[in-house]
Design a protein around this motif. Structure first.
Motif, short mmCIF file in Angstrom:
data_model
loop_
_atom_site.label_atom_id
_atom_site.label_comp_id
_atom_site.label_asym_id
_atom_site.label_seq_id
_atom_site.Cartn_x
_atom_site.Cartn_y
_atom_site.Cartn_z
N THR A 1 -1.44 8.23 -5.11
CA THR A 1 -0.80 9.43 -4.79
C THR A 1 -2.29 10.08 -4.01
O THR A 1 -3.40 10.39 -4.98
CB THR A 1 -0.29 10.54 -5.78
OG1 THR A 1 0.75 9.73 -6.46
CG2 THR A 1 0.11 11.79 -5.19
N GLU A 2 -2.38 10.67 -2.89
CA GLU A 2 -3.50 11.22 -2.30
C GLU A 2 -3.80 12.62 -3.30
O GLU A 2 -2.97 13.27 -3.33
CB GLU A 2 -3.21 11.78 -1.02
CG GLU A 2 -3.02 10.30 -0.01
CD GLU A 2 -2.88 10.77 1.49
OE1 GLU A 2 -2.68 11.85 1.76
OE2 GLU A 2 -3.03 9.80 2.52
N SER B 200 0.87 -1.32 -0.02
CA SER B 200 0.04 0.12 0.08
C SER B 200 0.78 1.15 -0.03
O SER B 200 1.96 1.31 0.67
CB SER B 200 -0.84 -0.19 1.06
OG SER B 200 -1.72 1.09 1.20
N ARG B 201 0.43 2.11 -0.73
CA ARG B 201 1.03 3.64 -0.64
C ARG B 201 0.30 4.50 0.18
O ARG B 201 1.05 5.36 0.68
CB ARG B 201 1.34 4.14 -2.14
CG ARG B 201 2.16 3.33 -3.07
CD ARG B 201 2.05 3.84 -4.53
NE ARG B 201 2.31 5.20 -4.52
CZ ARG B 201 3.35 5.70 -4.66
NH1 ARG B 201 4.53 5.12 -4.91
NH2 ARG B 201 3.62 7.11 -4.95
N THR B 202 -0.85 4.64 0.05
CA THR B 202 -1.63 5.64 1.11
C THR B 202 -2.64 4.95 2.02
O THR B 202 -3.30 5.54 2.81
CB THR B 202 -2.50 6.63 0.26
OG1 THR B 202 -3.35 5.79 -0.71
CG2 THR B 202 -1.40 7.02 -1.10
N GLY B 203 -2.54 3.73 2.19
CA GLY B 203 -3.46 2.86 3.05
C GLY B 203 -4.81 2.53 2.48
O GLY B 203 -5.61 1.93 3.09
N GLY C 281 -6.69 8.26 -4.97
CA GLY C 281 -5.99 8.39 -4.03
C GLY C 281 -5.10 7.27 -3.52
O GLY C 281 -4.67 7.13 -2.32
N GLU C 282 -5.12 6.14 -4.19
CA GLU C 282 -4.43 4.91 -3.82
C GLU C 282 -3.10 4.78 -4.34
O GLU C 282 -2.34 4.06 -3.65
CB GLU C 282 -5.37 3.58 -4.40
CG GLU C 282 -6.74 3.70 -3.90
CD GLU C 282 -7.51 2.69 -4.73
OE1 GLU C 282 -7.07 1.61 -4.78
OE2 GLU C 282 -8.65 3.07 -5.22
#
Length: 247
Positions: A197-198, A165-168, A194-195
């Protein structure tokens, strides 16, 4: 290995040399032709054989090109015409929608960004050429994965340990991914918000062209109002597929 010939450089020289030989050759000849110490050549060839870039024929005491080297060459053969034929349709897509677009290919469980066309005035993205990102998090990757046979997806994502995961956000198990891919397959395109980059969202469509696993995507700032991009993205993917089939 002498400092003047680092291992990586020597390995590439070995591959280049072997690719030009009509038949497998001995380690002694490889060492002599490339100016490598014989002991270093043996160690290097053994390491390359462990990764399947070369293969040893013990009966003849020779070495030849391995399956991994073939895969690398085959990958280039797939990607090079893809990038060349996709550049103009991708640029036209950017002109029509006013957002940045990119082209990716599947590379294991990642996507590799082959082309990025940035729209004027749009912010830079992480999806620069040569960047690799987890396929299950990107719209581009989901579009490709949804078009693959189920057993191939299972092999890429055998358990929860295969998920990052990058952004949770994003799927974190094979079950979650399967559900997501079913929806993607049914509607013919993939999305993410948002997955990767937010604050950024993407939509992608697969390129259906034989053994090429690729997709086209458009990315924009989530807070920016955009029109319906589905038809434009899918039309661009279809145009690239037609170009590839006619080549």
């Amino acid at each position: 290995m002498p400092r003047s010939v680092p291992a990586a450089t020597a390995a590439l020289r070995v591959l280049r040399f072997l690719s030009g030989q009509p038949v497998p050759v001995s380690a002694t000849r490889i060492a002599g032709e490339l100016g490598l110490p014989r002991s270093s050549a043996y160690h290097l060839l053994a390491a390359m054989a462990d990764e399947d870039f070369v293969v040893h024929y013990p009966d003849d005491r020779t070495w030849g090109m391995g399956i991994a080297a073939w895969e690398v060459g085959h990958g280039f053969a797939r990607q090079e015409p893809l990038a060349r034929l996709a550049r103009v349709p991708l640029a036209r897509l950017v002109d029509r929608v006013g957002q940045s677009a990119h082209l990716v290919v599947l590379h294991g469980a990642d996507v590799l960004y082959v082309i990025e066309e940035r729209a004027p005035g749009r912010p830079p993205l992480v999806t620069d050429v040569g960047v690799r990102l987890p396929a299950h998090l990107t719209a581009s990757g989901r579009a490709i994965l949804a078009a693959l046979p189920g057993p191939q997806v299972t092999a890429l994502y055998p358990g929860k340990g295969a998920f990052t995961s990058r952004t949770g956000a994003g799927p974190q198990s094979p079950t979650e991914l399967r559900r997501l891919l079913v929806t993607t397959r049914q509607r013919g395109y993939a999305t993410e918000d948002g997955e990767v980059t937010e604050g950024f969202a993407s939509i992608a469509a697969p390129i259906h062209a034989g053994t090429i696993h690729a997709s086209v995507a458009v990315t924009w700032e989530s807070r920016t109002a955009v029109g319906d991009l589905v038809d434009d993205v899918r039309a661009t993917a279809a145009e690239i597929a037609r170009r590839l089939r006619h080549t």
